[in-house]
Design an enzyme around this catalytic site. Sequence first.
Site, PDB file in Angstrom:
ATOM      1  N   ALA A   8       0.378  -1.057   0.325  1.00  0.00           N
ATOM      2  CA  ALA A   8       0.088  -0.352   0.614  1.00  0.00           C
ATOM      3  C   ALA A   8       0.971   1.191  -0.075  1.00  0.00           C
ATOM      4  O   ALA A   8       0.136   2.440   0.021  1.00  0.00           O
ATOM      5  CB  ALA A   8      -0.852  -0.156   1.225  1.00  0.00           C
ATOM      6  N   GLY A   9       2.261   0.689   0.114  1.00  0.00           N
ATOM      7  CA  GLY A   9       3.544   2.131   0.060  1.00  0.00           C
ATOM      8  C   GLY A   9       2.684   2.781  -0.752  1.00  0.00           C
ATOM      9  O   GLY A   9       2.285   2.699  -1.971  1.00  0.00           O
ATOM     10  N   GLN A  78      -5.709  -0.545   3.685  1.00  0.00           N
ATOM     11  CA  GLN A  78      -5.051   0.134   4.919  1.00  0.00           C
ATOM     12  C   GLN A  78      -6.003   1.518   4.560  1.00  0.00           C
ATOM     13  O   GLN A  78      -6.591   1.883   3.917  1.00  0.00           O
ATOM     14  CB  GLN A  78      -3.522   0.518   4.576  1.00  0.00           C
ATOM     15  CG  GLN A  78      -2.668   1.145   5.196  1.00  0.00           C
ATOM     16  CD  GLN A  78      -1.404   1.633   5.280  1.00  0.00           C
ATOM     17  OE1 GLN A  78      -0.629   0.767   4.401  1.00  0.00           O
ATOM     18  NE2 GLN A  78      -1.206   2.108   6.105  1.00  0.00           N
ATOM     19  N   GLY A  83       0.781   3.709  10.120  1.00  0.00           N
ATOM     20  CA  GLY A  83       1.606   2.648  10.705  1.00  0.00           C
ATOM     21  C   GLY A  83       1.977   1.287  10.109  1.00  0.00           C
ATOM     22  O   GLY A  83       0.764   0.624   9.471  1.00  0.00           O
ATOM     23  N   THR A  84       3.021   0.424   9.849  1.00  0.00           N
ATOM     24  CA  THR A  84       2.691  -0.820   9.681  1.00  0.00           C
ATOM     25  C   THR A  84       1.319  -2.024  10.012  1.00  0.00           C
ATOM     26  O   THR A  84       1.086  -2.685  10.054  1.00  0.00           O
ATOM     27  CB  THR A  84       4.302  -1.737   9.180  1.00  0.00           C
ATOM     28  OG1 THR A  84       4.900  -1.394  10.442  1.00  0.00           O
ATOM     29  CG2 THR A  84       4.455  -0.606   7.906  1.00  0.00           C
ATOM     30  N   GLY A 135      16.667  -1.170  11.457  1.00  0.00           N
ATOM     31  CA  GLY A 135      15.970  -1.923  12.733  1.00  0.00           C
ATOM     32  C   GLY A 135      17.165  -2.302  13.056  1.00  0.00           C
ATOM     33  O   GLY A 135      17.479  -2.972  12.681  1.00  0.00           O
ATOM     34  N   ASN A 160      17.438  -5.559  10.340  1.00  0.00           N
ATOM     35  CA  ASN A 160      15.677  -5.453  10.394  1.00  0.00           C
ATOM     36  C   ASN A 160      15.383  -6.223   8.751  1.00  0.00           C
ATOM     37  O   ASN A 160      15.486  -4.802   7.946  1.00  0.00           O
ATOM     38  CB  ASN A 160      14.841  -5.834  11.084  1.00  0.00           C
ATOM     39  CG  ASN A 160      13.350  -5.638  10.869  1.00  0.00           C
ATOM     40  OD1 ASN A 160      12.589  -6.752  10.767  1.00  0.00           O
ATOM     41  ND2 ASN A 160      12.714  -5.237  10.978  1.00  0.00           N
ATOM     42  N   HIS A 308      15.621   6.634 -33.071  1.00  0.00           N
ATOM     43  CA  HIS A 308      17.194   5.830 -33.881  1.00  0.00           C
ATOM     44  C   HIS A 308      18.060   7.482 -33.173  1.00  0.00           C
ATOM     45  O   HIS A 308      17.681   8.054 -32.620  1.00  0.00           O
ATOM     46  CB  HIS A 308      16.009   6.359 -35.164  1.00  0.00           C
ATOM     47  CG  HIS A 308      15.929   7.121 -35.722  1.00  0.00           C
ATOM     48  ND1 HIS A 308      14.613   7.264 -35.488  1.00  0.00           N
ATOM     49  CD2 HIS A 308      16.548   8.416 -36.526  1.00  0.00           C
ATOM     50  CE1 HIS A 308      14.239   8.075 -36.335  1.00  0.00           C
ATOM     51  NE2 HIS A 308      15.949   8.958 -37.263  1.00  0.00           N
ATOM     52  N   ALA A 381       6.873  15.864 -18.938  1.00  0.00           N
ATOM     53  CA  ALA A 381       7.654  17.176 -18.778  1.00  0.00           C
ATOM     54  C   ALA A 381       8.484  16.902 -19.751  1.00  0.00           C
ATOM     55  O   ALA A 381       8.414  15.501 -20.423  1.00  0.00           O
ATOM     56  CB  ALA A 381       9.560  16.572 -17.906  1.00  0.00           C
TER      57      ALA A 381
END
Length: 393
Positions: A8-9, A78, A83-84, A135, A160, A308, A381
Amino acid sequence: MKAVVLAAGEGTRIRPLSASLPKPMLPVADRPLVAHTVDAAIEAGADEVVLVVGYEAAAVREYFGDGYRDVPISYAVQGEQAGTAHAVNAARDRLDGPFAVLNGDNLYDPDAVARLFESGPAVCAIPVDEPRNYGVLSTADETVTDIVEKPSDPPTNLANAGAYAFPAEAREWLEVPPSERGEHEITDVLARVIEEYAVTPVTLERWMDVGRPWELLEANEWKLADLEGRVDGDVAADTVLDGDVVVEEGATVRSGVVIEGPALVRTGATVGPNAYVRGATLIGEGAKVGHAVEVKNSVLSAGATVGHLSYVGDSVLGRDVNFGAGTTVANLRHDDADVRFSVKGERVSTGRRKFGVVAGDGVKTGINTSLTQGLKLESGATTRPDETVERDR
């Protein structure tokens, strides 16, 4: 075991590539990034996968549907809390026994995920040179004794790696009140598990957190190197394929082309004539590499076109990018220092001596455009003919 995969990030650090496509759906070799995580979970023995999704969830649902590789797939959305642990809590009503949690934007050694499932309660760890960015796990007698987030004085070098096998009781701890950070993280749940259980550290030999554009390039370098060469598409008789090169059904490689693997030419893509593709290169579905173009160690997303007489090196091109004829990408600093790139407004080192440009979806360059190294082109752009672009646009 059920596996919860966090997908979900928003991927703010990898922008502009994630501006209109969820980061977990960015291409890594022959599938989206998150599919590698799901595959690792299934190969480890997951009998159901719950994908936690957020913005642009439709792309994830379209790819996986209700089943993937004969394993049921379900979805949880979510909420506003970031928070996770809050994210995993969205899948709480689907968890009725021991469960695993994997980050959908990480690449894992599949064998280690299998050991994680077998060893639960457990957490994946990897030795790193700079543990202060992660972590950090402390261990004793092959058991995790503590986890500290980004310590100034790390007790160990074990980071972690964002993969967990939790006991059934951890389901009840997903709703613990938020920590002082204002977010309830899955590491808060891990800390509670460490208090109650013997948690096994499962050491990874290889792992990658794909958070920034050059890490997407590195992810493709890893996974393209795992491919075994085959030709299912239309390849001209005088084409030279050196090393492991995959040409999928529906792809076309025209006369005079040289491709040095590892490389993947996906369905609907065309290469040549007289083009040179080398390094770990992904040419996505429907992408086009034109006459006398050189592409080196790059990712061309679906529908991208390199006109090309152009050169693209160590770069990531989003969907439907169109590089006009004669567009040239610089990928090396004159002083040989690491190329720097803008992440959330700050110029940071990529750690790479060679790194070209990152072009968001729909970027268009005029003919004979010159693009300097470490350049970011936001989605949509454009450049003028004969322009030299030295700053992000």
